[in-house]
Write a protein that holds these residues in place. Structure first.
Motif, PDB file in Angstrom:
ATOM      1  N   GLN A   1       6.244  11.084 -48.933  1.00  0.00           N
ATOM      2  CA  GLN A   1       6.337  11.000 -50.214  1.00  0.00           C
ATOM      3  C   GLN A   1       5.658  12.086 -50.991  1.00  0.00           C
ATOM      4  O   GLN A   1       4.551  12.382 -51.105  1.00  0.00           O
ATOM      5  N   VAL A   2       6.297  13.331 -51.391  1.00  0.00           N
ATOM      6  CA  VAL A   2       5.749  14.353 -52.174  1.00  0.00           C
ATOM      7  C   VAL A   2       5.054  13.881 -53.425  1.00  0.00           C
ATOM      8  O   VAL A   2       3.975  14.179 -53.615  1.00  0.00           O
ATOM      9  N   ASN A   3       5.938  13.538 -54.265  1.00  0.00           N
ATOM     10  CA  ASN A   3       5.347  12.957 -55.558  1.00  0.00           C
ATOM     11  C   ASN A   3       6.034  11.517 -55.882  1.00  0.00           C
ATOM     12  O   ASN A   3       6.821  10.967 -55.102  1.00  0.00           O
TER      13      ASN A   3
ATOM     14  N   ALA B   1      10.839  12.767 -52.105  1.00  0.00           N
ATOM     15  CA  ALA B   1      10.396  12.496 -50.680  1.00  0.00           C
ATOM     16  C   ALA B   1      11.168  13.229 -49.765  1.00  0.00           C
ATOM     17  O   ALA B   1      12.124  13.606 -50.161  1.00  0.00           O
ATOM     18  N   LYS B   2      10.569  13.580 -48.811  1.00  0.00           N
ATOM     19  CA  LYS B   2      11.148  14.374 -47.525  1.00  0.00           C
ATOM     20  C   LYS B   2      11.091  13.544 -46.526  1.00  0.00           C
ATOM     21  O   LYS B   2      10.335  12.860 -46.005  1.00  0.00           O
ATOM     22  N   VAL B   3      12.546  13.339 -45.940  1.00  0.00           N
ATOM     23  CA  VAL B   3      12.862  12.420 -44.757  1.00  0.00           C
ATOM     24  C   VAL B   3      13.380  13.136 -43.545  1.00  0.00           C
ATOM     25  O   VAL B   3      14.515  13.899 -43.848  1.00  0.00           O
ATOM     26  N   THR B   4      12.611  12.893 -42.428  1.00  0.00           N
ATOM     27  CA  THR B   4      13.373  13.703 -41.193  1.00  0.00           C
ATOM     28  C   THR B   4      13.811  12.414 -40.305  1.00  0.00           C
ATOM     29  O   THR B   4      12.942  11.602 -40.031  1.00  0.00           O
ATOM     30  N   VAL B   5      14.918  12.669 -40.035  1.00  0.00           N
ATOM     31  CA  VAL B   5      15.617  11.716 -38.911  1.00  0.00           C
ATOM     32  C   VAL B   5      16.265  12.406 -37.850  1.00  0.00           C
ATOM     33  O   VAL B   5      16.224  13.531 -37.884  1.00  0.00           O
ATOM     34  N   SER B   6      16.213  11.536 -36.827  1.00  0.00           N
ATOM     35  CA  SER B   6      17.080  12.098 -35.683  1.00  0.00           C
ATOM     36  C   SER B   6      18.259  11.358 -35.537  1.00  0.00           C
ATOM     37  O   SER B   6      18.613  10.271 -35.596  1.00  0.00           O
ATOM     38  N   LEU B   7      19.293  12.345 -35.425  1.00  0.00           N
ATOM     39  CA  LEU B   7      20.834  11.867 -35.363  1.00  0.00           C
ATOM     40  C   LEU B   7      21.229  11.975 -33.915  1.00  0.00           C
ATOM     41  O   LEU B   7      21.128  13.239 -33.327  1.00  0.00           O
ATOM     42  N   LYS B   8      21.773  11.184 -33.196  1.00  0.00           N
ATOM     43  CA  LYS B   8      22.169  11.301 -32.024  1.00  0.00           C
ATOM     44  C   LYS B   8      23.661  11.837 -31.900  1.00  0.00           C
ATOM     45  O   LYS B   8      24.333  11.319 -33.049  1.00  0.00           O
TER      46      LYS B   8
ATOM     47  N   LYS C   1      16.090  15.629 -48.394  1.00  0.00           N
ATOM     48  CA  LYS C   1      15.104  15.511 -49.559  1.00  0.00           C
ATOM     49  C   LYS C   1      15.790  14.561 -50.322  1.00  0.00           C
ATOM     50  O   LYS C   1      16.860  14.299 -50.740  1.00  0.00           O
ATOM     51  N   LEU C   2      14.882  13.334 -50.913  1.00  0.00           N
ATOM     52  CA  LEU C   2      15.244  12.189 -51.540  1.00  0.00           C
ATOM     53  C   LEU C   2      14.621  12.481 -52.956  1.00  0.00           C
ATOM     54  O   LEU C   2      13.419  12.935 -53.142  1.00  0.00           O
ATOM     55  N   LYS C   3      15.405  12.071 -53.986  1.00  0.00           N
ATOM     56  CA  LYS C   3      15.018  12.439 -55.374  1.00  0.00           C
ATOM     57  C   LYS C   3      15.365  10.827 -55.838  1.00  0.00           C
ATOM     58  O   LYS C   3      16.390  10.244 -55.666  1.00  0.00           O
ATOM     59  N   LEU C   4      14.280  10.485 -56.784  1.00  0.00           N
ATOM     60  CA  LEU C   4      14.399   9.231 -57.586  1.00  0.00           C
ATOM     61  C   LEU C   4      15.350   9.339 -58.675  1.00  0.00           C
ATOM     62  O   LEU C   4      15.018  10.067 -59.625  1.00  0.00           O
ATOM     63  N   ASP C   5      16.538   8.903 -58.853  1.00  0.00           N
ATOM     64  CA  ASP C   5      17.306   8.692 -60.020  1.00  0.00           C
ATOM     65  C   ASP C   5      17.103   7.424 -60.875  1.00  0.00           C
ATOM     66  O   ASP C   5      17.208   6.322 -60.301  1.00  0.00           O
TER      67      ASP C   5
ATOM     68  N   GLU D   1      18.801   5.484 -62.920  1.00  0.00           N
ATOM     69  CA  GLU D   1      19.642   4.360 -62.974  1.00  0.00           C
ATOM     70  C   GLU D   1      20.156   3.686 -61.508  1.00  0.00           C
ATOM     71  O   GLU D   1      20.470   2.593 -61.316  1.00  0.00           O
ATOM     72  N   GLU D   2      20.136   4.948 -60.759  1.00  0.00           N
ATOM     73  CA  GLU D   2      20.648   4.602 -59.407  1.00  0.00           C
ATOM     74  C   GLU D   2      19.622   4.565 -58.159  1.00  0.00           C
ATOM     75  O   GLU D   2      19.951   4.006 -57.194  1.00  0.00           O
ATOM     76  N   GLY D   3      18.540   4.781 -58.394  1.00  0.00           N
ATOM     77  CA  GLY D   3      17.374   4.593 -57.319  1.00  0.00           C
ATOM     78  C   GLY D   3      17.112   5.995 -56.567  1.00  0.00           C
ATOM     79  O   GLY D   3      17.911   6.754 -57.074  1.00  0.00           O
ATOM     80  N   TRP D   4      16.782   5.761 -55.317  1.00  0.00           N
ATOM     81  CA  TRP D   4      16.625   6.842 -54.351  1.00  0.00           C
ATOM     82  C   TRP D   4      17.890   7.292 -53.869  1.00  0.00           C
ATOM     83  O   TRP D   4      19.024   6.486 -53.358  1.00  0.00           O
ATOM     84  N   LYS D   5      18.050   8.819 -53.943  1.00  0.00           N
ATOM     85  CA  LYS D   5      19.320   9.313 -53.491  1.00  0.00           C
ATOM     86  C   LYS D   5      19.201  10.582 -52.792  1.00  0.00           C
ATOM     87  O   LYS D   5      18.128  11.232 -53.128  1.00  0.00           O
ATOM     88  N   VAL D   6      20.026  11.022 -51.773  1.00  0.00           N
ATOM     89  CA  VAL D   6      19.677  12.409 -51.163  1.00  0.00           C
ATOM     90  C   VAL D   6      20.176  13.532 -51.998  1.00  0.00           C
ATOM     91  O   VAL D   6      21.143  13.464 -52.736  1.00  0.00           O
ATOM     92  N   GLN D   7      18.936  14.249 -52.267  1.00  0.00           N
ATOM     93  CA  GLN D   7      19.474  15.328 -53.102  1.00  0.00           C
ATOM     94  C   GLN D   7      20.264  16.540 -52.250  1.00  0.00           C
ATOM     95  O   GLN D   7      19.838  16.877 -51.126  1.00  0.00           O
ATOM     96  N   LYS D   8      21.184  16.889 -52.674  1.00  0.00           N
ATOM     97  CA  LYS D   8      22.102  18.063 -52.139  1.00  0.00           C
ATOM     98  C   LYS D   8      21.725  19.471 -52.149  1.00  0.00           C
ATOM     99  O   LYS D   8      21.046  19.727 -53.216  1.00  0.00           O
TER     100      LYS D   8
END
Length: 187
Positions: free
Chosen positions: A136-138, A142-149, A174-178, A180-187
């Motif tokens: 969680q940056v602030n 937040a920055k999320v690193t995942v493994s995709l098979k 990169k996740l950003k808190l919205d 109204e909608e909560g946590w979302k992936v930022q494009k």
């Protein structure tokens, strides 16, 4: 009177605190956000696939014909022999096939022209074995690193860039808190 004012003030403070958006995220919630994002925006690898009237001549082309026959047994294409010039004990035999895509192939076809199509060769799904790593940056990012098979499709043998050094990829979102909608992936 002072007691009533104190109750009203405490009620208002609790009410405002309850309306405040949740600004923290944990590992499970981050995984759910990424899973929802991948359902709406899947990660995949594509290649160009030729179909229509195709001529197969030499032994290399016969290997290619074997790939098409494999797709035909799975019901993704239909093969019909249009012309066969078989020369006895010769490598100069040639076969012309009419290859058509079936409805079963439609989920894997992204774009289609007259005799070529862009098809999915590999899809990537969230790995169950490796946990989601997040930082969680602030309070709102937040920055999320995942493994995709890697999950191969039936069109995978047609991938010309089939150099597979691993059966997974690691991707950072990169996740950003919205509000109204909560946590979302930022494009």
């Amino acid at each position: 009177m002072k007691k009533h004012i104190l109750y009203i003030l405490s009620f208002l403070i609790i009410g405002f605190a309850g309306c405040k958006a949740k600004t923290t995220i944990n590992q499970d919630e981050a995984g759910e956000v990424i899973t929802d994002y991948l359902k709406a925006n899947p990660e995949y690898k594509t290649t160009r696939f030729n179909f229509g009237e195709i001529k197969f001549n030499n032994t290399n082309d016969m290997f290619e014909l074997g790939k098409y026959k494999s797709l035909a047994t799975k019901g993704l294409v239909t093969l019909s022999l249009k012309e066969a010039k078989k020369k006895f004990l010769s490598k100069d035999s040639s076969f012309v096939y009419q290859i058509t895509l079936t409805d079963k192939a439609s989920p894997l076809v992204l774009k289609q022209d007259n005799d070529r199509a862009t098809v999915k060769t590999v899809t990537y799904v969230l790995s169950d074995e490796k946990p989601v790593d997040f930082e969680q940056v602030n309070s709102s990012t937040a920055k999320v690193t995942v493994s995709l098979k890697m999950v191969t499709t039936d069109f995978e043998p047609f991938d010309k860039d089939a150099s597979k050094n691993s059966n997974f990829i690691t991707k950072t979102y990169k996740l950003k808190l919205d509000k109204e909608e909560g946590w979302k992936v930022q494009k």
